[in-house]
Structures are given as C-alpha cells and as structure tokens.
Design an enzyme around this catalytic site. Structure first.
Site, PDB file in Angstrom:
ATOM      1  N   THR A   1      -3.073   5.661  -4.260  1.00  0.00           N
ATOM      2  CA  THR A   1      -1.960   6.404  -3.675  1.00  0.00           C
ATOM      3  C   THR A   1      -0.655   6.137  -4.422  1.00  0.00           C
ATOM      4  O   THR A   1       0.133   7.059  -4.647  1.00  0.00           O
ATOM      5  CB  THR A   1      -1.792   6.035  -2.193  1.00  0.00           C
ATOM      6  OG1 THR A   1      -1.666   4.606  -2.068  1.00  0.00           O
ATOM      7  CG2 THR A   1      -2.986   6.480  -1.378  1.00  0.00           C
ATOM      8  N   THR A   2      -0.422   4.894  -4.791  1.00  0.00           N
ATOM      9  CA  THR A   2       0.798   4.567  -5.535  1.00  0.00           C
ATOM     10  C   THR A   2       0.775   5.225  -6.908  1.00  0.00           C
ATOM     11  O   THR A   2       1.793   5.759  -7.368  1.00  0.00           O
ATOM     12  CB  THR A   2       0.951   3.047  -5.681  1.00  0.00           C
ATOM     13  OG1 THR A   2       0.944   2.445  -4.385  1.00  0.00           O
ATOM     14  CG2 THR A   2       2.245   2.695  -6.381  1.00  0.00           C
TER      15      THR A   2
ATOM     16  N   ASP B   1       0.847  -1.184   0.000  1.00  0.00           N
ATOM     17  CA  ASP B   1       0.000   0.000   0.000  1.00  0.00           C
ATOM     18  C   ASP B   1       0.893   1.248   0.000  1.00  0.00           C
ATOM     19  O   ASP B   1       1.672   1.473   0.934  1.00  0.00           O
ATOM     20  CB  ASP B   1      -0.903  -0.002   1.237  1.00  0.00           C
ATOM     21  CG  ASP B   1      -1.805   1.212   1.280  1.00  0.00           C
ATOM     22  OD1 ASP B   1      -2.748   1.272   0.476  1.00  0.00           O
ATOM     23  OD2 ASP B   1      -1.558   2.103   2.121  1.00  0.00           O
TER      24      ASP B   1
ATOM     25  N   ASP C   1      -9.340   0.175   1.913  1.00  0.00           N
ATOM     26  CA  ASP C   1      -9.238   0.847   0.618  1.00  0.00           C
ATOM     27  C   ASP C   1     -10.413   0.478  -0.284  1.00  0.00           C
ATOM     28  O   ASP C   1     -10.972   1.337  -0.989  1.00  0.00           O
ATOM     29  CB  ASP C   1      -7.925   0.473  -0.074  1.00  0.00           C
ATOM     30  CG  ASP C   1      -6.716   1.132   0.577  1.00  0.00           C
ATOM     31  OD1 ASP C   1      -6.913   2.000   1.452  1.00  0.00           O
ATOM     32  OD2 ASP C   1      -5.576   0.767   0.226  1.00  0.00           O
TER      33      ASP C   1
END
Length: 514
Positions: free
Chosen positions: A89-90, A56, A381
């Site tokens: 997010t990545t 994550d 998520d």
C-alpha cells in the site's frame, strides 16, 4: 451571465492542476518515510484521544481525516491495494505521488495532459512486462513462502519477536488451508490478546472464541469431546399472546413455580441424556438450566453470535440444531481438545483438532494494545501476500531490485517512442526510481549514491537490491538474502498508481458547491 450559484466556486486550468497535484503529493509524502524495513512509524491521534501507532500505509491513510477529493483518490489507491493484495500500500501511494510530481514538471514543459496519460499507460505496460521477466524460475515451496512472509513483515512493529518467527506461523496457517493453488483465506482467523510478548503468538489448529463458560462450575478443559451447536432458547416458555394469570392461593403459586422448574430441569436432562460434553448456544439460557448442565459436567457457552456458531459447526462437524428433539449423536461434532484460558480479566475458549476442522486461528499476542494491533496488521498483510504468492505462483526479488529493473527496461524502450510521449515514458521511469531511492534514504544511506550503485550492479549482474543489515544498507542480490515479493504486489501497485495519477492529471476544472 450567472451559471453557478453564488455559493459555488470554480478553479480552472493551471490552478486546478496545481491544487490537485499538490494534494496528491502531500498525501504521498505523509507515508513515504514508512517505506521499507527501516521505515519509521506514525502516531495518529483522533479527536477523542484514541491513538494508533503504525507504519502500515493503508492504516495511516484510513485514519487520516482527508477532505481534498484528489487526495481521496490516493487513499482509494491504498485501499484497493490492501483489498486486492494485502501489502504494497505504501509503495502504491508513494508511486502515485511521484507520478504526479513528474507530471507537474511535464506540464511546465508544455506537454499536453493527453500525451502524459498515453505515455504513462505505455510505460505501465512495459513495466508489467519487466515484472514478468523478473519473476524467478523456481518452485513456490514452503521455503519461498517463508521468505515472502519474512520480507513482508521485516521492519514492521512486531514487538520483541523477529520477523522469521512470525513468518513461520503465517506460512503454517496458509499451508493448513491450502489446496494446490487455492487458498481459503476466510478459514484463517485472527484473535488478539494483549498481556504477553509478541513471541507468544501461536497457530491454533481450530478456532478461538472470545467467550467463557456460562457458569463457574463448568469444566475448563475437555479432551476428545463431543460438541453440539444449538439455536434453541433454554428459558421458560412464554406464549405469543400477552395474558395475565390470577393466582388465588400459595398452592397455585408453588405449582406454577414447580412447573417452571421442571421445564428447565427437563431441558438440561434432555441435553445430558444424549451424552454430549459441550454445547454452544446462540440463544439465551436460564441460569438454572446452566447450573444443571454444570452439575452434569457439561460445558456450555450461551449467547454466541451467528458467525461464531457457524465457525464452531464448521470446525467440529456439528450440525446446528433448532429443536432439542432433534439433538442426537448424529448431530454431534467432535474435537481433540477444548480449553478455557484466562488472560488478565478475560477468558478465551480454544477449540482444537476438530473432526471436520477446516479453519485455523493465529492467536496474536503483544505486551500492550498498541503492540498487539500492529502485530495483527503485520500478520494479516503477511497472510495475504503468502496467499497471493500461492495463487499467482510468481515471486520477484525485493529490496528495490524489481523497481530498478522496471525503470531500466522503460528507459531502454523509450528510445523507440517518438514525439513528446517519450518524455512522459521517461518521466514514469524517474518516478519508479523514487522507490529504491526512498528505501536508501529511510535506511540512512545516501539516496543518489545508492541509486547509482544499484544501476551499476543491475547492469553488471541483472539483479540488484538495497540490503539493510545492521546499521548499513549495501547493494547486493536480494535473492541470496531471501528478500522476495509476490509479483502481483508490483503489478497491482503500478496499475493502481498509473490509473490514479492519470485521472488526476486529466482534470482541468474543479467545481465545488456548498
């Protein structure tokens, strides 16, 4: 002339830009290999030996001890993406790094920072239009939500359970607190417990408390039970003024002890007389009161936190009572079942089927603490992206298809842009291309060949993604394979990455002091 103190340092011009861009690229590179369903995990070890294993992006960046101010900006990008959407997010971090890398090449070609910033913002506007154009013209039903949840969790460390099993739990949780396009996310709680396989993860229609009965003799299971929530201290009354009492005889001591005993017995009797079957108490209760309640077959849990007490009240419809004299059937809540389950050395209280239940709990299991933590992150998520899908009512093809479409549209419209700004607009498209290229690389495919094939398929069919199945990664239609992402994930990633990269690109002077 000495303007800065001797302890201060200053980096200007090209050196300042290179330092900031290098820091940003390093942070982006640290999470790049985690992108996609074939992304790898990172092991993060703290100074005191705590270990976190995850892929994550937000967790990785949060756990890293980062000092460089420009690198911190990319951490902020990931945190913003996590707070606003819950996923991507990545993607946001990698895109920021790629935009900085493209900016570095433009600097070498003597393109002014202001021109780069203007071009990036114009490209971001075109990207937003491309995302909206890619949105599927379909009703956001349970099947679509399932595909979104499954796509979000595919490739994450979910132990022995496949993403589709967890996806159904997530969709059921969101549907339970959904009203039209509104989702009460705060009414979805997560409770974790190691010691079982991830496939044991379940949805509880109610709440789960990390609490146990206050006395061993109390019942462990109740059906169709009445519930009271007490903000009352069930101990011997004490005065507000410090005082000393002189006891001159055994009879006086006996009388004092009997008075205390009677007071505690009265507390228990007053509760028992109302007919309530389970009481949840925020204050402390004397062991003797608890033993009397146990004797009457009443389940009691004391020392509850204020938030847990509120959760019980909301789940059961009970009113929080601050005085035992106000305790009556009118203040009771009710539940279909209360059960106490033992897990290794821990006991948890399940409160299910409350009369006024407006909350559900995803009870997350995992064989070890590391597994259960990663499953929890994956489920959280997925809940966020499913809720976002409901609220925004828009999904786009995943597997890199949206990025290919964005880059293609930016290049098409770049031809109409004059001057050097066109270079920065095209550079933005190249940065976007790095996302599907990274997906291919992480899946073990040749990134250049895959990118060429994706572009060709997009030109032919208008929709092309990289489908990772088995040990291969083939170009195909993500929609046919059920790979979908919320459109808002793409919007937020492009927006936040653009803002961060342009802010860093405009810096030409770094002044630091001790």
């Amino acid at each position: 002339m000495l303007v800065l103190s001797e302890d201060s340092s200053r980096t200007t011009g090209k050196d300042a830009r290179q330092s900031n861009i290098a820091a940003g690229k390093a942070i982006s590179e640290s999470v790049r290999t985690t992108l996609g369903p074939r992304g790898m995990d990172k092991m993060l070890v703290s100074d005191d030996g705590d270990v976190v294993i995850t892929n994550d992006g937000a967790t990785i960046l949060d756990e890293m001890d980062i000092e460089h101010p420009a690198a911190e900006m990319i951490v902020d990008v990931a945190e913003t993406q996590e707070e606003e959407i819950g996923d991507g997010t990545t993607t946001a971090a990698v895109l920021t790094g790629q935009l900085l890398s493209q900016a570095e090449e433009l600097f070498e070609d003597d393109v002014h920072p202001t021109t780069i910033v203007e071009g990036y913002h114009e490209a971001a506007s075109i990207a937003a239009e491309a995302i909206d154009a890619m949105a599927l013209d379909t009703e956001i039903d349970a099947e679509i939500l399932f595909r979104v949840a499954e796509s979000s969790m595919t490739g994450k460390g979910t132990g022995d359970v496949t993403a589709d099993k967890l996806a159904q739990v997530v969709v059921d949780a969101v549907q339970a607190v959904r009203s039209g396009t509104d989702v009460a996310r705060d009414n979805i709680q997560l409770q974790t417990q190691s010691g079982a396989s991830s496939s044991s993860t379940e949805l509880v229609e109610g709440i789960v408390l990390d609490e146990e009965p206050a006395a061993d003799a109390m019942p462990r299971q109740l059906s169709n039970a009445s519930v009271a929530v007490l903000d009352v201290e069930l101990e011997v009354s004490t005065g507000d003024v410090d005082a000393e009492y002189s006891v001159d005889s055994v009879d006086q001591l006996t009388a004092a002890m009997e008075s205390e005993e009677q007071e505690l017995r009265d507390y228990a009797q007053q509760i028992a007389d109302t007919g309530v079957e389970a009481v949840f108490i925020t204050e402390d209760a004397d062991d003797r009161v608890l033993s009397y309640l146990a004797r009457d077959g009443i389940l009691a849990i004391d020392g509850l936190s204020d938030s847990d007490a509120t959760s019980v009240a909301n789940a059961t419809g009970a009113k929080r009572i601050g005085d035992l004299n106000d305790l009556s059937e009118d203040s009771f809540g009710s539940v279909e079942q209360i059960r106490i389950e033992k897990f290794d050395e821990d006991e948890l209280t399940f409160i299910e089927g409350g009369e006024a239940a407006d909350a559900v709990t995803v009870f997350v299991r995992g064989g070890t603490d590391h597994v259960v933590d990663e499953v929890e992150r994956a489920v959280k998520d997925a809940i966020d992206v499913v809720a976002t899908t409901v609220e925004t009512d828009a999904v786009v093809p995943g597997a890199g298809a949206a990025e290919i479409a964005i880059a293609d549209r930016i290049r098409d419209e770049a031809d109409a842009i004059s001057g050097r700004k066109q270079l920065s607009v095209r550079a933005f498209a190249d940065a976007i291309d790095a996302l599907p290229r990274t997906l291919a690389e992480n899946a073990g495919a040749d990134p250049i060949d895959s990118l060429v094939d994706l572009r060709a398929e997009h030109d032919s069919t208008g929709r092309a993604g990289l489908i990772a199945e088995g040990r291969t990664a083939e170009v195909g239609d993500p929609v046919e394979h059920g790979i979908l992402d919320p459109a808002q994930v793409k919007h937020e990633a492009v927006k936040s990455a653009t803002e961060a990269s342009t802010m860093i690109a405009r810096i030409d002077d770094v002044i630091s002091s001790s």
